[in-house]
Design an enzyme around this catalytic site. Structure first.
Site, PDB file in Angstrom:
ATOM      1  N   ASP A   1       3.530  32.186  34.451  1.00 31.90           N
ATOM      2  CA  ASP A   1       4.797  32.811  33.989  1.00 31.90           C
ATOM      3  C   ASP A   1       5.518  32.070  33.230  1.00 31.90           C
ATOM      4  O   ASP A   1       5.407  30.641  33.533  1.00 31.90           O
ATOM      5  CB  ASP A   1       5.645  33.417  35.253  1.00 31.90           C
TER       6      ASP A   1
ATOM      7  N   HIS B   1       2.678  32.967  24.443  1.00 33.42           N
ATOM      8  CA  HIS B   1       1.292  33.506  24.933  1.00 33.42           C
ATOM      9  C   HIS B   1       0.073  32.637  24.185  1.00 33.42           C
ATOM     10  O   HIS B   1      -0.971  32.405  25.147  1.00 33.42           O
ATOM     11  CB  HIS B   1       1.119  34.908  24.533  1.00 33.42           C
TER      12      HIS B   1
ATOM     13  N   LEU C   1     -17.515  26.806  39.211  1.00 37.61           N
ATOM     14  CA  LEU C   1     -16.203  27.713  39.470  1.00 37.61           C
ATOM     15  C   LEU C   1     -16.593  29.337  39.225  1.00 37.61           C
ATOM     16  O   LEU C   1     -16.729  29.578  38.295  1.00 37.61           O
ATOM     17  CB  LEU C   1     -15.331  27.212  38.515  1.00 37.61           C
TER      18      LEU C   1
HETATM   19  C1  IPE Z   1       3.788  38.591  36.485  1.00 37.82           C
HETATM   20  O1  IPE Z   1       4.755  38.046  35.588  1.00 37.82           O
HETATM   21  C2  IPE Z   1       2.541  39.005  35.520  1.00 37.82           C
HETATM   22  C3  IPE Z   1       1.674  38.329  35.081  1.00 37.82           C
HETATM   23  C4  IPE Z   1       2.071  36.681  35.109  1.00 37.82           C
HETATM   24  C5  IPE Z   1       0.703  38.598  34.365  1.00 37.82           C
HETATM   25  P1  IPE Z   1       5.854  39.001  35.114  1.00 37.82           P
HETATM   26  O2  IPE Z   1       6.558  37.939  34.012  1.00 37.82           O
HETATM   27  O3  IPE Z   1       5.532  40.261  34.208  1.00 37.82           O
HETATM   28  O4  IPE Z   1       6.770  39.357  36.191  1.00 37.82           O
HETATM   29  P2  IPE Z   1       8.087  40.084  36.491  1.00 37.82           P
HETATM   30  O5  IPE Z   1       8.504  40.909  35.676  1.00 37.82           O
HETATM   31  O6  IPE Z   1       8.953  38.697  36.005  1.00 37.82           O
HETATM   32  O7  IPE Z   1       8.232  40.112  38.148  1.00 37.82           O
HETATM   33  C1  IPE Z   2       3.918  35.481  31.438  1.00 43.21           C
HETATM   34  O1  IPE Z   2       4.709  35.033  30.694  1.00 43.21           O
HETATM   35  C2  IPE Z   2       2.622  36.026  30.695  1.00 43.21           C
HETATM   36  C3  IPE Z   2       2.345  37.468  30.851  1.00 43.21           C
HETATM   37  C4  IPE Z   2       3.084  38.127  31.598  1.00 43.21           C
HETATM   38  C5  IPE Z   2       1.353  38.038  30.355  1.00 43.21           C
HETATM   39  P1  IPE Z   2       5.882  36.117  30.272  1.00 43.21           P
HETATM   40  O2  IPE Z   2       5.841  36.764  29.155  1.00 43.21           O
HETATM   41  O3  IPE Z   2       6.386  36.862  31.575  1.00 43.21           O
HETATM   42  O4  IPE Z   2       7.151  34.889  29.953  1.00 43.21           O
HETATM   43  P2  IPE Z   2       8.617  34.981  30.483  1.00 43.21           P
HETATM   44  O5  IPE Z   2       8.673  35.324  31.871  1.00 43.21           O
HETATM   45  O6  IPE Z   2       9.363  36.270  29.886  1.00 43.21           O
HETATM   46  O7  IPE Z   2       9.163  33.660  30.029  1.00 43.21           O
HETATM   47 MG    MG Z   3       7.607  36.720  33.144  1.00 36.97          MG
END
Ligand code: IPE
Ligand code: IPE
Ligand code: MG
Length: 248
Positions: A28, A45, A139
């Site tokens: 995240d 990303h 792995l």
């Molecule tokens: C969880 O992260 C999903 C992934 C890392 C793929 P999100 O950013 O989507 O989760 P929430 O919305 O903060 O709970």
């Molecule tokens: C995690 O990063 C990647 C995915 C959920 C695919 P986020 O896109 O959720 O990044 P934040 O949480 O907005 O910083």
């Molecule tokens: Mg996120």
């Protein structure tokens, strides 16, 4: 950070420590990483995909048996069309570029999640990668794609209901093992360590069943900044935890 060898990790972990068999990561913070740099979310990303390359190699070097990465959740469809299509494009690119290298590094690619909800070409690429690496013994690199823990449990329950209806299973024989055998993770080692980056302290529908006795580690690092050293630190942290599993 480069150059931290597996033996350096075992030094850091110390005599009491052990390397988790199965590590899962909620990757995240890509969006926030980009925002801090005044960049579009896709840039975060992309940087996150680079971190995946680094961390997969590090996990392999450290002797982890399985690494499960949450790449796209069953709830991430709620994001804008633009972001969803950017994420799918990046996934496609990643799979196209990485399979050969993963294969040469003896890494076995797997997936969990409901692939039927993804585009056909993406599913084909993922299946190709799984097939091409299926005999590798290093792995297990598990990508969670269109994955949601509740969805996974719902699918397992439907499977159980069908088996009961068809007379293959008695309700009295439904136990934890019967459920586990029907989860996407059925042939992976038990989850030892679950990490979430970016400072959020929630599971966001990831491996809820599997995390029953996993050690949880929440770190403030944003996913694109998570590197070899960060993984080594997480493993060292795991090594000093006392796991009790309800006993004593
Ligand atoms: C969880 O992260 C999903 C992934 C890392 C793929 P999100 O950013 O989507 O989760 P929430 O919305 O903060 O709970
Ligand atoms: C995690 O990063 C990647 C995915 C959920 C695919 P986020 O896109 O959720 O990044 P934040 O949480 O907005 O910083
Ligand atoms: Mg996120």
């Amino acid at each position: 950070m480069k150059g931290l060898s597996a033996s350096a990790v075992s030094d850091a972990v110390g005599a009491a420590g052990s390397v988790p068999r199965h590590i899962a990561i909620i990757m995240d913070g890509n969006g926030r990483w980009a925002k801090r740099r005044f960049l579009p979310r896709i840039a975060g990303h992309k940087a996150g995909a680079e971190a995946v390359r680094t961390v997969v190699r590090a996990a392999r070097d450290f002797g982890v048996q399985a690494l499960t990465l949450y790449a796209f959740s069953s709830e991430n469809w709620r994001r804008s069309n633009e972001e969803v299509s950017d994420l799918m494009g990046l996934l496609r690119l990643y799979l196209r570029r990485e399979i050969r290298e993963l294969n040469s590094e003896n890494v076995r690619l797997r997936t969990i999640g409901d692939l039927s909800g993804l585009g056909k070409d993406l599913v084909a690429l993922a299946r190709e990668g799984v097939e091409a690496t299926k005999n590798n013994t290093g792995l297990n690199f598990v990508l969670a794609l269109n994955y949601g823990s509740q969805d996974e449990i719902v699918r397992a329950m439907r499977d159980i209901a069908t088996d009961v209806r068809e007379g293959r299973l008695e309700p009295a024989d439904i136990d934890a093992a019967a459920i586990e055998a029907r989860l996407d993770t059925n042939d992976l080692p038990p989850l030892d360590l679950l990490i979430r980056t970016s400072g959020e302290r929630r599971l966001s529908n990831f491996l809820l069943w599997q995390a029953a006795y996993a050690e949880l580690l929440f770190v403030d690092t944003l996913w694109p900044d998570f590197d070899r050293k960060a993984l080594a630190d997480a493993i060292a942290n795991f090594g000093i935890r006392e796991r009790r599993f309800g006993g004593r």
